[in-house]
Structure formats: C-alpha cells, structure tokens
Design a protein around this motif. Structure first.
Motif, PDB file in Angstrom:
ATOM      1  N   LEU A   1       0.808  -1.211   0.000  1.00 40.27           N
ATOM      2  CA  LEU A   1       0.000   0.000   0.000  1.00 40.27           C
ATOM      3  C   LEU A   1       0.847   1.270   0.000  1.00 40.27           C
ATOM      4  N   ASP A   2       1.978   1.225   0.690  1.00 39.65           N
ATOM      5  CA  ASP A   2       2.822   2.421   0.786  1.00 39.65           C
ATOM      6  C   ASP A   2       3.469   2.817  -0.542  1.00 39.65           C
ATOM      7  N   SER A   3       3.525   1.899  -1.474  1.00 42.91           N
ATOM      8  CA  SER A   3       4.176   2.204  -2.761  1.00 42.91           C
ATOM      9  C   SER A   3       3.176   2.263  -3.923  1.00 42.91           C
ATOM     10  N   VAL A   4       1.883   2.376  -3.603  1.00 41.17           N
ATOM     11  CA  VAL A   4       0.851   2.446  -4.639  1.00 41.17           C
ATOM     12  C   VAL A   4       1.084   3.654  -5.556  1.00 41.17           C
ATOM     13  N   GLN A   5       0.896   3.438  -6.848  1.00 41.42           N
ATOM     14  CA  GLN A   5       0.949   4.515  -7.839  1.00 41.42           C
ATOM     15  C   GLN A   5      -0.459   4.740  -8.383  1.00 41.42           C
TER      16      GLN A   5
END
Length: 259
Positions: free
Chosen positions: A72-76
């Motif tokens: 979730l922290d690296s969602v684009q």
C-alpha cells in the motif's frame, strides 16, 4: 470489552522482478486492501490504481490488507489505463466475458509462465483487473496483448476483485523459475516495446488513416481502431520495430505529398 487491534505491518519482502497489478476504477478501499494482501501472499509488490472511485490514499484499505502495507505504501495512481501501462511491454487482461476482438487467450497458469519468459527477455509484464461492478471496458482490453481466463465452474464462475488477484498471483508464484521454452533471441541492442511506444505508433498511424479517409464512416471508427491495434499487439514488437514502422508511415506520407 474486546477491541479490534490493527495488525502490525508485515516484514515480508516483495520479489524484484515481478508483474505489476493494475486495478482500474476500484470502488472500495476494502477491496484494494484485500488485493494488496493477496499480492504480498505471492511476493508481488507493484500495485497501480487507475482513477479509484474514492481517491487515494484510502483509510479503509489498511485493515483488510492484514499488514501488507509494504504494498500500500508504494501504490501509484494514474488518471487512465493508457498512462498506467505506458512502461509495460506485455499486458494481460483478466476477463470472464467474451470480447468481439481477435485476442490471444491464455489460462492463468499459462500466462504466469509466459510472464516469466517476458521478464527473462527484458520485458515488463502487467495484469489489469476491471471495476468490481462491470469489469474492463473494451478500450481497456484493446490495450492488452492477451486475455486471461481462470477456469471455474461454468455455472458459477463469478470472482470478486481480491479473489481474482489472489488466483493470478498464486499462479505466478507457483510458476517459480521454471522458464522452459524462453525465447531470448531478441537482439541485445533492442528490447520489447512498451505500451507508451506502441500507443505512439497507434496514434501516428490512426492520424494518417484519418487524413486519407480510411477510418470511415465515423460510427465504425472505434471498432476499426481497436481491430488495427489488436493486430499490432499480437506482433509483440520490439522498440526498434516500432521506430521502423513509424518511419515507414512517415515515408509513405512524404511520397504522397510529393505527388
């Protein structure tokens, strides 16, 4: 009174070379969270969202992710599907509906092995999943190289978004490093074309076809455009081949103008 505790972040890591997961117009944050959980179960970490209905970030995704916040922290987030797949060389569309398009169709298992081959050949694969309520549009499917089906009970084959991501991720993870039949004959001075390069070719060709009056009548243009794009998607072109074909288009136009 018992209180529900938030699960700690997982310490799991994701695989470096793995396909991207693209969710198009996801409606619920909970579904995004469950999809992230399914991804991390199978070592997948690249999650892209196309115009999520309730925006991003979404607090409702955290708890259902069960600690998969590394995903979730690296969602684009992208405005449209074309942007979300621009850097990918091979796109696989998960769909249960028959489409009036000429497309390769693979099972999830066959697609997983093929994606391994694509990565070995220097390409970047991705899987697109449609909105919960109606799936993928034809315009989204037209950007894909291959349709992927998941064989299920024909009398009851409906899957929710997270289930579809889990099944595709599972097949990917189980395929391991078994890459028999890998085609590595792509020359070292080129690579598989990404979607941004292919869309550039499509738009270049379509502009000239409009100029010469080929894409008529107007009501048939969308179908004709999708058919033409599907022809090139099946060719699995390299970036060098895309540049060559664009040169061919420009050469033909220049010759016509001289005449």
């Amino acid at each position: 009174m018992n209180k529900t505790r938030r699960l700690p972040k997982s310490s799991a890591t994701v695989l470096k070379d793995a396909p991207a997961i693209i969710l198009i117009n996801p409606q619920l944050g909970e579904n995004i969270g469950m999809a992230a959980r399914a991804m991390l179960n199978n070592g997948l970490g690249i999650l892209r969202l196309v115009a999520p209905v309730h925006g991003w970030p979404n607090k409702h995704a955290i708890k259902p992710s069960a600690g998969a916040e590394v995903v979730l922290d690296s969602v684009q987030v992208f405005d449209d599907t074309k942007q979300a797949v621009a850097d990918l060389s091979n796109v696989y569309a998960t769909t249960a509906r028959d489409r009036d398009m000429t497309k390769r169709v693979l099972t999830a298992r066959a697609a997983a092995y093929e994606m391994r081959s694509v990565i070995v050949a220097g390409g970047r694969p991705g899987m697109i999943f449609g909105r919960e309520s109606w799936g993928l549009s034809n315009d989204d499917v037209a950007l894909a190289d291959t349709l992927v089906t998941i064989p299920m009970n024909p009398a009851f084959s409906s899957l929710n978004l997270a289930q579809a991501v889990l099944l595709m991720g599972y097949e990917w993870f189980q395929s391991g490093d078994k890459t028999e039949g890998v085609d590595t004959r792509i020359p070292k001075n080129t690579r598989l074309a990404n979607k941004d390069e292919l869309v550039g070719l499509f738009e270049h060709l379509e502009m000239e076809l409009d100029n010469c009056g080929f894409l008529r009548p107007p009501e048939k243009r969308p179908t004709m455009v999708n058919n033409i794009r599907n022809i090139f998607q099946r060719a699995n072109m390299t970036e060098q081949e895309v540049r060559t074909f664009r040169g061919i288009i420009s050469g033909l136009v220049r010759r016509h103008e001289r005449k």
